[in-house]
Write an enzyme that holds these catalytic residues in place. Structure first.
Site, short mmCIF file in Angstrom:
data_model
loop_
_atom_site.label_atom_id
_atom_site.label_comp_id
_atom_site.label_asym_id
_atom_site.label_seq_id
_atom_site.Cartn_x
_atom_site.Cartn_y
_atom_site.Cartn_z
CE LYS A 112 43.67 32.00 38.89
NZ LYS A 112 44.95 31.86 39.07
CE LYS A 196 43.57 30.50 45.38
NZ LYS A 196 44.83 31.15 45.73
CE LYS A 199 51.81 33.50 43.97
NZ LYS A 199 51.48 33.01 42.48
P1 ATP Z 1 47.19 33.31 41.77
O1 ATP Z 1 46.16 34.17 41.93
O2 ATP Z 1 48.19 33.77 40.84
O3 ATP Z 1 46.98 32.11 41.30
P2 ATP Z 1 47.90 32.11 44.41
O4 ATP Z 1 48.06 32.90 45.58
O5 ATP Z 1 46.65 31.39 44.02
O6 ATP Z 1 48.17 33.20 43.05
P3 ATP Z 1 49.65 29.84 43.34
O7 ATP Z 1 50.96 30.30 42.79
O8 ATP Z 1 48.63 29.54 42.37
O9 ATP Z 1 49.19 31.39 44.33
O10 ATP Z 1 49.66 28.73 44.27
C1 ATP Z 1 51.16 28.73 45.02
C2 ATP Z 1 50.55 27.64 46.19
O11 ATP Z 1 50.00 28.32 47.19
C3 ATP Z 1 49.74 26.43 45.94
O12 ATP Z 1 50.20 25.41 46.52
C4 ATP Z 1 48.19 26.99 46.47
O13 ATP Z 1 47.69 25.81 46.75
C5 ATP Z 1 48.91 27.63 47.67
N1 ATP Z 1 47.82 28.63 48.10
C6 ATP Z 1 47.48 29.65 47.53
N2 ATP Z 1 46.50 30.70 48.06
C7 ATP Z 1 46.23 30.02 49.31
C8 ATP Z 1 45.56 30.38 50.28
N3 ATP Z 1 44.79 31.22 50.48
N4 ATP Z 1 45.72 29.37 51.47
C9 ATP Z 1 46.70 28.31 51.22
N5 ATP Z 1 47.27 28.04 50.33
C10 ATP Z 1 47.24 28.72 49.14
MG MG Z 2 46.51 30.44 42.47
#
Ligand code: ATP
Ligand code: MG
Length: 333
Positions: A112, A196, A199
């Site tokens: 990041k 991965k 969001k």
């Molecule tokens: P950001 O980009 O803001 O970090 P994010 O999609 O990674 O968003 P988080 O809020 O960081 O979301 O993570 C929330 C939960 O979702 C965590 O338990 C994380 O491990 C899980 N998670 C995030 N992305 C994935 C993915 N692609 N596959 C499975 N689990 C995921």
């Molecule tokens: Mg995340």
């Protein structure tokens, strides 16, 4: 039994399918057998300097999505991180026991911060994993249901817990275990199936957002990157795109990947994508209705969150007092 804790950042208007399959589905299932605490981690979202009005809105939307997925505030504690100030307080103590180099080795920070440059990267982004450790340790958590990308942060949390216990005596904090369900632990971006799904991805084209228009979602699935072969086979190393589609279809349909492979013998990628789009849209349509229901009454939603915060605080206070005392801070009178 045992205590569960997990959270998601309100960094977007909508959660994405990886959040749902990698974490939220497990959260809902674990409520039956465990004492669960689920949090909207708004302080974490501050690491990327959101617009204040947008953050407030996203915090409620994230909570509404937890509820729509089946998090039950009667059985679990559902709250917003900033409503329990002990999270930030314990994070300070933990930061004083975290090596600078140790924090610098976190791959998510490296990724990041590389995108944001030295001055765009905040100290908050650097210490984010320490705040996450605080979230978990504050509740004497035994198990943390997360996706694969959080494994390294969980390892840091465990190291910090063990360090506190060895410096200040056994039982200062509980050493937690990650709970990562391998089949869905990492859902990949539809356009870049070796990264991965996130969001806050730079481009939304590879995302399946839970609150997106189902037509847009179906289109993104139809445009998903696959490969030059024709065979529908689960092989993440050589066929990451197709394997990701099979993983998602399997998780949402409850059918095994092996039985899907048999079913799609002799069929094309277009058939797989069409079926997947149908299954995703069938899942999203009632989900979105439930989210709208919770968002239509923000004051009822805020009541649920306030009640959750009060219950969370009752659990957090004794942990923080114990840690403060063992660190040598003079007791408040
Ligand atoms: P950001 O980009 O803001 O970090 P994010 O999609 O990674 O968003 P988080 O809020 O960081 O979301 O993570 C929330 C939960 O979702 C965590 O338990 C994380 O491990 C899980 N998670 C995030 N992305 C994935 C993915 N692609 N596959 C499975 N689990 C995921
Ligand atoms: Mg995340």
């Amino acid at each position: 039994g045992g205590r569960i804790f997990s959270g998601m950042q309100p960094t977007s208007d909508s959660l994405q399918l990886g959040n749902y399959l990698g974490a939220l589905t497990q959260w809902v299932a674990l409520q039956d057998t465990h004492d669960a605490i689920y949090c909207v981690v708004d302080l974490h979202a501050l690491t990327v300097a959101p617009d204040p009005r947008v953050l407030r809105e996203r915090t409620r939307r994230t909570a509404a999505q937890y509820l729509a997925a089946g998090v039950d505030p009667q059985r679990s504690i559902l709250f917003v991180q900033s409503h329990v100030p002990e999270h930030a307080e314990l994070a300070w103590i933990l930061s004083c026991h975290t090596g600078f180099g140790e924090a610098g080795r976190m791959t998510q920070f490296k990724d990041k911060s590389a995108k944001q440059g030295t001055d765009g990267t905040t100290v908050g982004l650097f210490t984010y994993p320490v705040l996450m450790a605080s979230d978990i340790l504050l509740y004497d958590t035994a198990l943390v249901p997360v996706g694969e990308d959080q494994r390294q942060h969980l390892e840091l949390t465990r190291d910090l817990a063990q360090r506190l216990n060895s410096r200040f005596g056994a039982g200062t904090v509980v050493v937690p275990e990650p709970y990562i369900v391998s089949a869905t632990a990492k859902i990949y971006d539809l356009q870049d199936p070796t990264s991965k799904m996130s969001k806050s991805a730079e481009s939304p084209n590879g995302l399946i957002e839970l609150l997106d228009d189902p037509k847009v979602v179906a289109k993104r699935i139809r445009s998903a990157v696959t490969d030059a072969e024709r065979e529908i086979r689960f092989d993440p190393a050589t066929k990451p795109g197709v394997s990701n589609l099979l993983t998602i279809l399997s998780a949402l349909s409850g059918r095994t990947v092996a039985s899907l492979e048999v079913d799609y013998e002799g069929k094309g990628y277009g058939d797989l994508k069409k079926d997947l789009a149908d299954v995703v849209v069938d899942f999203l349509t009632p989900f979105q209705e439930r989210v709208q229901h919770y968002l239509s009454d923000p004051s009822a939603l805020d009541d649920v969150l306030a009640e959750g915060a009060a219950r969370a605080r009752d659990l957090a206070t004794p942990t923080l007092e114990r840690v403060y005392d063992r660190c040598g801070l003079l007791p408040r009178r």
